[in-house]
Design an enzyme around this catalytic site. Structure first.
Site, PDB file in Angstrom:
ATOM      1  N   ASP A  53      14.957 -10.202  20.510  1.00 52.57           N
ATOM      2  CA  ASP A  53      15.218 -11.815  20.234  1.00 52.57           C
ATOM      3  C   ASP A  53      14.857 -12.482  19.663  1.00 52.57           C
ATOM      4  O   ASP A  53      15.804 -13.843  19.383  1.00 52.57           O
ATOM      5  CB  ASP A  53      16.741 -11.644  20.812  1.00 52.57           C
ATOM      6  CG  ASP A  53      15.720 -12.617  22.703  1.00 52.57           C
ATOM      7  OD1 ASP A  53      14.086 -11.870  22.439  1.00 52.57           O
ATOM      8  OD2 ASP A  53      16.225 -12.792  23.614  1.00 52.57           O
ATOM      9  N   LYS A 122      15.895  -3.686  25.791  1.00 54.11           N
ATOM     10  CA  LYS A 122      15.496  -4.612  26.942  1.00 54.11           C
ATOM     11  C   LYS A 122      16.182  -5.985  27.021  1.00 54.11           C
ATOM     12  O   LYS A 122      17.147  -6.146  26.761  1.00 54.11           O
ATOM     13  CB  LYS A 122      14.326  -4.668  26.117  1.00 54.11           C
ATOM     14  CG  LYS A 122      13.409  -5.695  26.718  1.00 54.11           C
ATOM     15  CD  LYS A 122      11.568  -5.969  26.118  1.00 54.11           C
ATOM     16  CE  LYS A 122      12.245  -6.650  25.378  1.00 54.11           C
ATOM     17  NZ  LYS A 122      11.878  -8.465  25.757  1.00 54.11           N
ATOM     18  N   GLU A 124      15.682  -9.410  30.061  1.00 52.94           N
ATOM     19  CA  GLU A 124      15.100 -10.294  30.688  1.00 52.94           C
ATOM     20  C   GLU A 124      15.056 -10.277  32.541  1.00 52.94           C
ATOM     21  O   GLU A 124      16.571 -10.423  32.418  1.00 52.94           O
ATOM     22  CB  GLU A 124      14.940 -11.330  30.170  1.00 52.94           C
ATOM     23  CG  GLU A 124      14.372 -11.511  29.138  1.00 52.94           C
ATOM     24  CD  GLU A 124      14.386 -12.425  28.177  1.00 52.94           C
ATOM     25  OE1 GLU A 124      14.302 -13.389  28.343  1.00 52.94           O
ATOM     26  OE2 GLU A 124      13.556 -12.360  26.812  1.00 52.94           O
ATOM     27  N   GLU A 191       4.740 -11.045  30.328  1.00 50.85           N
ATOM     28  CA  GLU A 191       4.431 -11.780  29.138  1.00 50.85           C
ATOM     29  C   GLU A 191       4.493 -12.778  29.843  1.00 50.85           C
ATOM     30  O   GLU A 191       4.053 -13.225  30.532  1.00 50.85           O
ATOM     31  CB  GLU A 191       6.113 -11.971  28.394  1.00 50.85           C
ATOM     32  CG  GLU A 191       5.830 -12.889  27.185  1.00 50.85           C
ATOM     33  CD  GLU A 191       6.859 -13.841  26.349  1.00 50.85           C
ATOM     34  OE1 GLU A 191       8.036 -13.056  26.532  1.00 50.85           O
ATOM     35  OE2 GLU A 191       6.744 -14.547  25.114  1.00 50.85           O
TER      36      GLU A 191
HETATM   37  O1  KIV Z   1      11.704 -11.058  21.298  1.00 45.46           O
HETATM   38  C1  KIV Z   1      10.232 -10.571  21.340  1.00 45.46           C
HETATM   39  O2  KIV Z   1      10.160 -10.491  20.141  1.00 45.46           O
HETATM   40  C2  KIV Z   1      10.059 -10.231  22.336  1.00 45.46           C
HETATM   41  C3  KIV Z   1       8.480  -9.478  22.288  1.00 45.46           C
HETATM   42  C4  KIV Z   1       7.220 -11.189  22.047  1.00 45.46           C
HETATM   43  C5  KIV Z   1       7.960  -8.608  23.792  1.00 45.46           C
HETATM   44  O3  KIV Z   1      10.655 -10.214  23.843  1.00 45.46           O
END
Ligand code: KIV
Length: 273
Positions: A53, A122, A124, A191
């Site tokens: 994102d 993915k 968070e 991260e």
């Molecule tokens: O959105 C993104 O690019 C990410 C990476 C930095 C892991 O979540």
């Protein structure tokens, strides 16, 4: 032509990433948001490609990742998936599409899987989103976790500084990582956390960790493509290694094109019909 030679030409799957961890083979992951770059990155031998994102920042110019929508993520993921043959394709669930409840989360993940060609999502967060993670996993959709600095929570943190320096936050992060592993996540992005903590988390889990600003003890690394290629020229955090200076290469090339047009040098006789 890539300077790296792929050892195993088979399609990369979540299972393959697990094998890589158990053999001690590091996992290389990079973001991409469009067909042409995804094709180049895949052909260079990348193991996993993330439609992050971060598209909100590097593609759309927003200061945070919050504004990008599910439709926009699906569009970027469709473009990337069409360019990729070997790498595992993972797509971020954007802010606001999974935090409401697990039913909303599943509906968002299903849209990504049905409409984009991505092979995993993915998300968070840890304990606070575990019900949603479990519901998505139970539908057969692979989930990659993301702990530490979670940019979708920037308004709660207030800064993009290193996370989990304090013992309490570090303990919660380790507990969250174990919870995500137990739920069935196939990998976790760590991260911007201290290298020592990332190493401890990586050694405590059987699933791979993919670090960004989390040191060399992770099982793999991820960077944002525009950052490592030097396109995002103003961004230079300590964790970033630049592998090219494409921002200046592009500005030079474009400047030369403008000069050639203005001076009537382009097109010449062999560049016309
Ligand atoms: O959105 C993104 O690019 C990410 C990476 C930095 C892991 O979540």
């Amino acid at each position: 032509m890539s300077t790296y030679t792929v050892q195993d030409p088979r399609k990369v799957t979540t299972r393959r990433l697990a094998e890589m961890k158990s053999k001690g083979e590091k996992i290389a992951m990079l973001t991409a948001y469009d067909y042409s770059m995804a094709k180049l990155i895949d052909e260079a031998g990348m193991d996993a490609i993330l439609i992050g994102d971060s598209a909100a920042n590097v593609m759309a110019g927003y200061p945070t990742t919050l504004p990008i929508t599910l439709d926009q993520m699906i569009y970027h993921a469709q473009c990337v998936a069409r360019g990729v043959k070997r790498a595992l394709v993972v797509c971020d669930l954007p802010f606001g599409t999974y935090q409401g409840n697990s039913k909303q989360a599943l509906a968002s993940a299903i849209r990504i899987m049905k409409e984009s060609g991505a092979e995993a999502v993915k998300m968070e967060g840890g304990e606070e989103i575990i019900e949603s993670v479990e519901r998505i996993l139970s539908a057969g959709i692979p989930v990659m976790g993301h702990l530490g600095l979670t940019p979708q929570s920037i308004n709660k943190f207030g800064t993009y500084n290193v996370r989990a320096r304090e013992a309490a936050e570090a303990e919660k992060l380790l507990a969250d990582a174990k919870l995500l592993e137990k739920a069935g996540c196939f990998a976790i992005v760590l991260e911007k956390i201290p290298a020592e903590l990332a190493t401890k988390v990586s050694e405590s889990l059987s699933i791979p960790t993919i670090g960004i600003g989390a040191g060399n003890g992770c099982d793999g690394q991820v960077l944002v493509m525009q950052d490592m290629l030097g396109i995002n020229m103003g961004f230079s955090p300590r964790f970033l290694r630049r592998y090219a200076d494409l921002g200046n290469v592009i500005e030079d090339a474009v400047g030369n094109y403008i000069k050639d047009v203005k001076s009537s040098d382009f097109p010449n006789a062999s560049e016309q019909y």
